[in-house]
Design a protein around this motif. Structure first.
Motif, PDB file in Angstrom:
ATOM      1  N   PHE A 156      50.360  16.404 111.341  1.00 32.30           N
ATOM      2  CA  PHE A 156      50.902  16.909 112.603  1.00 32.30           C
ATOM      3  C   PHE A 156      52.400  16.649 112.657  1.00 32.30           C
ATOM      4  CE2 PHE A 156      46.515  15.380 113.413  1.00 32.30           C
ATOM      5  CZ  PHE A 156      45.924  16.596 113.682  1.00 32.30           C
ATOM      6  N   LYS A 157      53.109  17.406 113.487  1.00 32.85           N
ATOM      7  CA  LYS A 157      54.563  17.326 113.575  1.00 32.85           C
ATOM      8  C   LYS A 157      54.996  16.590 114.848  1.00 32.85           C
ATOM      9  CE  LYS A 157      54.638  19.844 109.881  1.00 32.85           C
ATOM     10  NZ  LYS A 157      54.855  19.176 108.572  1.00 32.85           N
ATOM     11  N   PRO A 158      56.212  16.033 114.864  1.00 33.82           N
ATOM     12  CA  PRO A 158      56.717  15.396 116.092  1.00 33.82           C
ATOM     13  C   PRO A 158      56.642  16.347 117.278  1.00 33.82           C
ATOM     14  CG  PRO A 158      58.140  14.876 114.249  1.00 33.82           C
ATOM     15  CD  PRO A 158      57.165  15.898 113.741  1.00 33.82           C
ATOM     16  N   GLY A 159      56.133  15.856 118.389  1.00 35.64           N
ATOM     17  CA  GLY A 159      55.957  16.678 119.580  1.00 35.64           C
ATOM     18  C   GLY A 159      54.596  17.323 119.686  1.00 35.64           C
ATOM     19  N   PHE A 160      53.776  17.215 118.614  1.00 39.77           N
ATOM     20  CA  PHE A 160      52.450  17.848 118.627  1.00 39.77           C
ATOM     21  C   PHE A 160      51.518  17.133 119.590  1.00 39.77           C
ATOM     22  CE2 PHE A 160      48.086  18.367 117.335  1.00 39.77           C
ATOM     23  CZ  PHE A 160      47.997  19.726 117.063  1.00 39.77           C
ATOM     24  N   ARG A 161      50.670  17.922 120.271  1.00 36.76           N
ATOM     25  CA  ARG A 161      49.670  17.361 121.178  1.00 36.76           C
ATOM     26  C   ARG A 161      48.500  18.328 121.322  1.00 36.76           C
ATOM     27  NH1 ARG A 161      53.381  15.953 125.800  1.00 36.76           N
ATOM     28  NH2 ARG A 161      54.464  15.174 123.978  1.00 36.76           N
ATOM     29  N   MET A 162      47.342  17.799 121.679  1.00 33.58           N
ATOM     30  CA  MET A 162      46.162  18.651 121.873  1.00 33.58           C
ATOM     31  C   MET A 162      45.101  17.889 122.645  1.00 33.58           C
ATOM     32  SD  MET A 162      44.379  18.641 118.089  1.00 33.58           S
ATOM     33  CE  MET A 162      44.214  17.126 117.121  1.00 33.58           C
ATOM     34  N   THR A 163      44.133  18.639 123.168  1.00 35.84           N
ATOM     35  CA  THR A 163      42.956  18.062 123.809  1.00 35.84           C
ATOM     36  C   THR A 163      41.717  18.700 123.201  1.00 35.84           C
ATOM     37  OG1 THR A 163      42.803  19.702 125.593  1.00 35.84           O
ATOM     38  CG2 THR A 163      44.231  17.790 125.983  1.00 35.84           C
ATOM     39  N   VAL A 164      40.570  18.102 123.501  1.00 37.07           N
ATOM     40  CA  VAL A 164      39.283  18.690 123.134  1.00 37.07           C
ATOM     41  C   VAL A 164      38.315  18.410 124.269  1.00 37.07           C
ATOM     42  CG1 VAL A 164      38.455  16.637 121.879  1.00 37.07           C
ATOM     43  CG2 VAL A 164      37.546  18.902 121.303  1.00 37.07           C
ATOM     44  N   GLY A 165      37.444  19.372 124.572  1.00 28.66           N
ATOM     45  CA  GLY A 165      36.516  19.229 125.673  1.00 28.66           C
ATOM     46  C   GLY A 165      37.179  19.508 127.006  1.00 28.66           C
ATOM     47  N   SER A 166      36.390  19.405 128.079  1.00 34.52           N
ATOM     48  CA  SER A 166      36.914  19.656 129.414  1.00 34.52           C
ATOM     49  C   SER A 166      36.027  18.995 130.462  1.00 34.52           C
ATOM     50  CB  SER A 166      36.975  21.161 129.698  1.00 34.52           C
ATOM     51  OG  SER A 166      37.265  21.404 131.063  1.00 34.52           O
ATOM     52  N   PRO A 167      36.620  18.347 131.460  1.00 32.94           N
ATOM     53  CA  PRO A 167      35.806  17.736 132.517  1.00 32.94           C
ATOM     54  C   PRO A 167      35.105  18.766 133.397  1.00 32.94           C
ATOM     55  CG  PRO A 167      38.140  17.600 133.064  1.00 32.94           C
ATOM     56  CD  PRO A 167      38.055  18.090 131.651  1.00 32.94           C
ATOM     57  N   HIS A 222      46.330  23.378 126.029  1.00 29.85           N
ATOM     58  CA  HIS A 222      46.369  22.292 125.046  1.00 29.85           C
ATOM     59  C   HIS A 222      45.320  22.456 123.948  1.00 29.85           C
ATOM     60  CE1 HIS A 222      48.963  20.601 128.064  1.00 29.85           C
ATOM     61  NE2 HIS A 222      47.975  20.571 128.928  1.00 29.85           N
ATOM     62  N   GLN A 223      44.739  23.668 123.830  1.00 28.29           N
ATOM     63  CA  GLN A 223      43.715  23.904 122.812  1.00 28.29           C
ATOM     64  C   GLN A 223      43.892  25.224 122.070  1.00 28.29           C
ATOM     65  OE1 GLN A 223      39.729  23.324 124.428  1.00 28.29           O
ATOM     66  NE2 GLN A 223      40.300  21.381 125.394  1.00 28.29           N
ATOM     67  N   GLY A 276      30.888  16.894 130.178  1.00 26.61           N
ATOM     68  CA  GLY A 276      32.325  17.072 130.412  1.00 26.61           C
ATOM     69  C   GLY A 276      33.213  16.094 129.670  1.00 26.61           C
ATOM     70  N   THR A 277      32.658  15.355 128.725  1.00 30.41           N
ATOM     71  CA  THR A 277      33.474  14.404 127.971  1.00 30.41           C
ATOM     72  C   THR A 277      34.637  15.119 127.281  1.00 30.41           C
ATOM     73  OG1 THR A 277      33.419  12.630 126.314  1.00 30.41           O
ATOM     74  CG2 THR A 277      32.048  14.557 125.892  1.00 30.41           C
ATOM     75  N   HIS A 278      35.776  14.476 127.207  1.00 32.60           N
ATOM     76  CA  HIS A 278      36.977  15.103 126.650  1.00 32.60           C
ATOM     77  C   HIS A 278      37.917  14.028 126.123  1.00 32.60           C
ATOM     78  CE1 HIS A 278      37.646  14.207 130.910  1.00 32.60           C
ATOM     79  NE2 HIS A 278      38.926  14.066 130.625  1.00 32.60           N
ATOM     80  N   ALA A 279      38.901  14.436 125.350  1.00 31.51           N
ATOM     81  CA  ALA A 279      39.844  13.488 124.759  1.00 31.51           C
ATOM     82  C   ALA A 279      41.203  14.151 124.579  1.00 31.51           C
ATOM     83  CB  ALA A 279      39.317  12.985 123.409  1.00 31.51           C
ATOM     84  N   ASP A 280      42.242  13.314 124.537  1.00 34.57           N
ATOM     85  CA  ASP A 280      43.630  13.782 124.432  1.00 34.57           C
ATOM     86  C   ASP A 280      44.331  13.083 123.271  1.00 34.57           C
ATOM     87  OD1 ASP A 280      42.624  13.777 127.278  1.00 34.57           O
ATOM     88  OD2 ASP A 280      44.475  14.896 127.611  1.00 34.57           O
ATOM     89  N   TYR A 281      45.320  13.779 122.716  1.00 33.47           N
ATOM     90  CA  TYR A 281      46.057  13.236 121.569  1.00 33.47           C
ATOM     91  C   TYR A 281      47.515  13.656 121.640  1.00 33.47           C
ATOM     92  CZ  TYR A 281      47.594  12.803 116.639  1.00 33.47           C
ATOM     93  OH  TYR A 281      48.269  12.501 115.483  1.00 33.47           O
ATOM     94  N   VAL A 282      48.414  12.686 121.434  1.00 36.26           N
ATOM     95  CA  VAL A 282      49.844  12.955 121.265  1.00 36.26           C
ATOM     96  C   VAL A 282      50.277  12.316 119.951  1.00 36.26           C
ATOM     97  CG1 VAL A 282      52.160  12.555 122.155  1.00 36.26           C
ATOM     98  CG2 VAL A 282      50.316  13.096 123.736  1.00 36.26           C
ATOM     99  N   PHE A 283      50.769  13.125 119.027  1.00 34.33           N
ATOM    100  CA  PHE A 283      51.182  12.629 117.712  1.00 34.33           C
ATOM    101  C   PHE A 283      52.416  11.740 117.824  1.00 34.33           C
ATOM    102  CE2 PHE A 283      54.033  13.147 114.059  1.00 34.33           C
ATOM    103  CZ  PHE A 283      53.217  12.676 113.036  1.00 34.33           C
ATOM    104  N   GLY A 284      52.410  10.629 117.074  1.00 34.82           N
ATOM    105  CA  GLY A 284      53.553   9.737 117.122  1.00 34.82           C
ATOM    106  C   GLY A 284      53.737   8.897 115.869  1.00 34.82           C
TER     107      GLY A 284
END
Length: 345
Positions: free
Chosen positions: A137-148, A209-210, A275-283
């Motif tokens: 992944f690249k600097p600034g990359f972000r994503m989620t998976v799932g939805s509440p 974000h997906q 509705g389980t979900h997760a978030d990610y910010v690359f760093g």
């Protein structure tokens, strides 16, 4: 499949990361879905770098000064909702977490990892690293998976990587369900979050974000198996990112409702689990993640406390020491009359 047996096999030379991260913060903030909103709608448990805040922008790897992950070059942030126990009297209590026993260095350190999650970056599966080049992944990359907002099985099956395991003991692996287990689990519940592994190669984020990511796995297909070829719309194969969180629901075994109903609920008021979900910010710092992916290291071979590898590591005490001061000050741990943020729902 017994993942512990795989870890103990010799002669493996696949590039795959598996490591623990302690909790860096637990509060109502969500810089992806609700940026700048203080507080956000529900409680999250966050691990990783101490740059986490309500409005995260730019290269997080250059902003953080410490990390709760074992790899000192990983300042990414990883987060999910928090699991609560709902008592028959209507009150709520946060479910405690415990470290993943299969990490090897956990349970033999003093202290052990504080809460947190197990993080995976795999290339193909646990047998081979495949023939595809895996792009970090690249600097600034972000994503989620799932939805509440997901409330039923058919909707949940759009996210085949989001599952639960009812732990018979701390090493249980295998049978996974889309819904929270309906019966008491002797060693707790493992929540599993697999992200999509095909990227459009252009956008570091998207409005939902997906959309900049693509899922190539079918419902029922295991998360730690080889992903199919990426489509032309999302041609770049990135690591298969996954989280595992061990929730110690056994602490409430003597409080199971008399009517046998499932008593656990996510912090956004979901008692089904769909509705389980997760978030990610690359760093990750510099080229450290790409360097690891380009190597032939496997799990502890990539580096762990007391075992040098391609990545730098830190002691568990240093992981636990890194923290973010809460922006939102409220009780999220004690017996609560209602879930934080759910008063008006």
């Amino acid at each position: 499949m017994n993942w512990l047996l795989i870890l103990l096999q010799t002669g493996l030379s696949e590039a795959a990361l598996r490591f623990g991260c302690a909790t860096v913060s637990s509060q109502r903030l969500d810089p992806l879905v609700e940026p700048g909103k203080i507080p956000s709608s529900h409680v999250h448990q966050i691990v990783g770098g101490n740059a986490f805040n309500a409005t995260m922008t730019g290269d997080i790897g250059e902003q953080a000064t410490c990390t709760t992950c074992v790899y000192t070059e990983d300042f990414s942030n990883y987060w999910t909702a928090v699991l609560y126990f709902r008592h028959e009297n209507g009150s709520y209590k946060r479910v405690p977490q415990y470290p993943n026993a299969q990490l090897g260095y956990e349970g033999r350190d003093d202290p052990t990892i504080k809460g947190g999650m197990t993080i995976y970056y795999t290339e193909k599966d646990f047998q081979s690293d495949g023939d595809d080049y895996i792009t970090a992944f690249k600097p600034g990359f972000r994503m989620t998976v799932g939805s509440p907002t997901v409330t039923n099985l058919s909707e949940a099956q759009r996210y085949p990587g989001l599952r639960y395991t009812c732990l018979q003991d701390i090493l249980t692996r295998g049978h996974e369900t889309y819904a929270l287990p309906s019966q008491p689990c002797p060693a707790g519940i493992m929540a599993i979050h697999h992200f999509m592994s095909c990227w459009d190669g252009v956008n570091l984020d998207s409005p939902d974000h997906q959309a900049h990511m693509h899922n190539v796995k079918a419902p029922g297909e295991g998360g730690f198996t080889n992903a199919a070829a990426c489509p032309a719309s999302h041609p770049v194969k990135v690591p298969q990112l996954a989280y595992e969180t061990m929730w110690n629901t056994s602490a409430f075994a003597d409080m199971w409702p008399a009517d046998g109903s499932q008593p656990f609920v996510w912090s956004f008021m979901d008692d089904k689990g769909y509705g389980t979900h997760a978030d990610y910010v690359f760093g990750w710092k510099g080229d450290s993640l790409q360097r690891a992916l380009n190597s032939s290291c496997m799990f502890h071979g990539c580096g762990s406390p007391g075992m040098p590898g391609v990545l730098k590591t830190q002691p568990v005490a240093d992981m636990n020491r890194c923290a973010v001061e809460n922006t939102v000050t409220e009780d999220t741990e004690g017996w609560l009359s209602e879930l934080p943020g759910q008063q008006m729902k």
